[in-house]
Design a protein around this motif. Structure first.
Motif, short mmCIF file in Angstrom:
data_model
loop_
_atom_site.label_atom_id
_atom_site.label_comp_id
_atom_site.label_asym_id
_atom_site.label_seq_id
_atom_site.Cartn_x
_atom_site.Cartn_y
_atom_site.Cartn_z
N GLN A 44 0.83 -1.21 0.00
CA GLN A 44 0.00 0.00 0.00
C GLN A 44 0.86 1.26 0.00
OE1 GLN A 44 -2.22 -0.64 3.62
NE2 GLN A 44 -3.76 -1.92 2.62
N LYS A 45 0.57 2.17 -0.93
CA LYS A 45 1.24 3.47 -0.87
C LYS A 45 0.64 4.27 0.27
CE LYS A 45 2.61 7.51 -3.55
NZ LYS A 45 2.65 8.17 -4.87
N TYR B 245 5.83 3.02 0.25
CA TYR B 245 4.89 1.90 0.26
C TYR B 245 5.12 1.06 1.53
CZ TYR B 245 3.88 2.78 -4.69
OH TYR B 245 3.50 3.34 -5.89
N VAL C 266 10.05 0.91 -0.10
CA VAL C 266 9.14 -0.06 0.52
C VAL C 266 9.61 -0.34 1.94
CG1 VAL C 266 8.23 -2.41 0.49
CG2 VAL C 266 8.50 -1.15 -1.66
#
Length: 408
Positions: free
Chosen positions: A25-26, A39, A298
């Motif tokens: 998910q961003k 993310y 990330v």
């Protein structure tokens, strides 16, 4: 490495028989703060609320004829093994430290049901590990290490396989929490030099940095168990072989109190429940601003097994680290009006959170433990200036670990 990537893909495919990919998910809040595309790889949303199910699943699927699995775990590996024992209809014997949060013990029982038995042994993970290995050598069964196992590392690498598929490319940076090193070794092995991997440890369990400095895994003299999902006193031998060339500047150690600030923020702002180890990667962003600006990053949120009975302690640690709560010992005159004079020193944004007489028999002065909360850290400079101006003697004990253990 080609063989490893083939095996990692096979491990990732095997996950789909048990659970779907965890979301990537961003996070707009973090992306805006750091000027990057941030993310979150939500391993806290796996069936056992951590990535540990991956290693357990992969290792156990390769032991199809085995009917008894033995493991040691601070909580998350235990839940993964328990879940898979029930899923595969095999038996498990799980050793956990006595200090394991009750939430993790209860969930392990729920996931494993009648297929597992739990032994609480030792105050620290390394004591628990030794007890589990001794039991296994005596009674039999397949010992399943939480991180020092090639099949477990391969299973954890499925995180990276998913990240690349979900993102449609590799990120510029991936930030990995480190305990025993299994997950970070697996993810690093998949991405290799294509991605700049960064590693985050709790300051009270910085076994990767210790191993890199020494050139081999070493046992830490002391481990702070607060970040229980990463509180490991010695990096695994197999993970070290895969991580031994990591540059020291790529390893970050964060204080346990500092991690609490991210736990509180993610809960209040995003509604995301993270355990201490799960918050490590997100909190490390603050140390990486110049590296990550304009990049795709990330963060692996490795777990969300948080016992809400610990929330008051987490809030307390976060406030102390943020500088909005302090404790001090005040030498208060034993005369009428002295307490009122002290109260008049408080500013409009200051509040008393703790007030306790420690010595009540003194004729002229008494020692008082005071806890003050305020809205902004800079308020304390004015507060202490007013104390000094009034001639009141005090000692700030906020960061005195010895006194804090006894008094706070």
């Amino acid at each position: 490495m080609t063989d490893f990537m083939t095996q990692a893909r096979a491990a990732e495919a095997a996950m789909r028989d048990v659970f779907p990919p965890t979301p990537l998910q961003k996070n707009l809040h973090l992306s805006d703060r750091y000027g990057a595309d941030i993310y979150l790889k939500r391993e806290d949303l796996s069936p056992v609320r951590s990535y540990k199910i991956r290693g357990a699943l992969n290792a156990m699927r390769k032991q199809q004829d085995q009917q008894l699995f033995v493991c040691a775990s601070a909580g998350n590996h235990a839940q993964g093994v328990a879940f898979m024992c029930k899923h595969m209809s095999v038996k498990g014997v799980i050793f956990m430290p006595v200090t394991t949060p009750q939430q993790k013990i209860q969930k392990t029982r729920i996931f494993g049901g009648d297929n597992v038995e739990i032994h609480l042994v030792g105050d620290y993970f390394d004591d628990t590990l030794a007890a589990a290995q001794e039991w296994c050598s005596r009674e039999g069964g397949h010992f399943l290490s939480p991180f020092d196992d090639a099949d477990v590392i391969e299973g954890q690498s499925s995180i990276a396989v998913e990240i690349e598929a979900q993102l449609g490319q590799v990120p510029d940076h991936v930030i990995l929490p480190v305990g025993g090193g299994g997950m970070s070794a697996g993810v690093t092995s998949w991405f290799g030099e294509r991605v700049h991997s960064l590693y985050v440890e709790p300051a009270g369990g910085a076994c990767l940095r210790a191993a890199l400095t020494a050139g081999h895994p070493v046992s830490l003299d002391r481990v702070d168990t607060f970040v229980d999902g990463a509180a490991v006193g010695r990096l695994g031998e197999r993970p070290f072989e895969l991580l031994k060339n990591v540059p020291l500047p790529d390893v970050i150690a964060l204080s346990e109190d500092r991690v609490c600030t991210t736990m509180i923020e993610m809960l209040n702002v995003e509604g995301i429940v993270l355990e201490p180890a799960g918050a490590l990667a997100v909190e490390a962003l603050g140390d990486l601003r110049t590296w990550i600006r304009g990049k795709t990053v990330v963060c692996v949120t490795s777990g969300g097994n948080f016992d809400f009975e610990r929330l008051p302690e987490v809030k307390e640690r976060a406030q102390r680290y943020s500088g909005v709560k302090k404790y001090f010992l005040l030498r208060l005159p034993q005369r009428p009006g002295a307490l009122k004079e002290f109260l008049n020193i408080l500013g409009p944004e200051d509040d008393i959170a703790r007030f306790e007489y420690l010595k009540k028999s003194a004729r002229n002065f008494g020692s008082v433990l005071i806890g003050i909360e305020t809205k902004r850290p800079e308020n304390f400079a004015d507060f202490f200036a007013r104390l000094d101006g009034a001639g009141m003697a005090y000692t700030d004990i906020t960061n005195d670990e010895t006194l804090a253990q006894f008094l706070i």
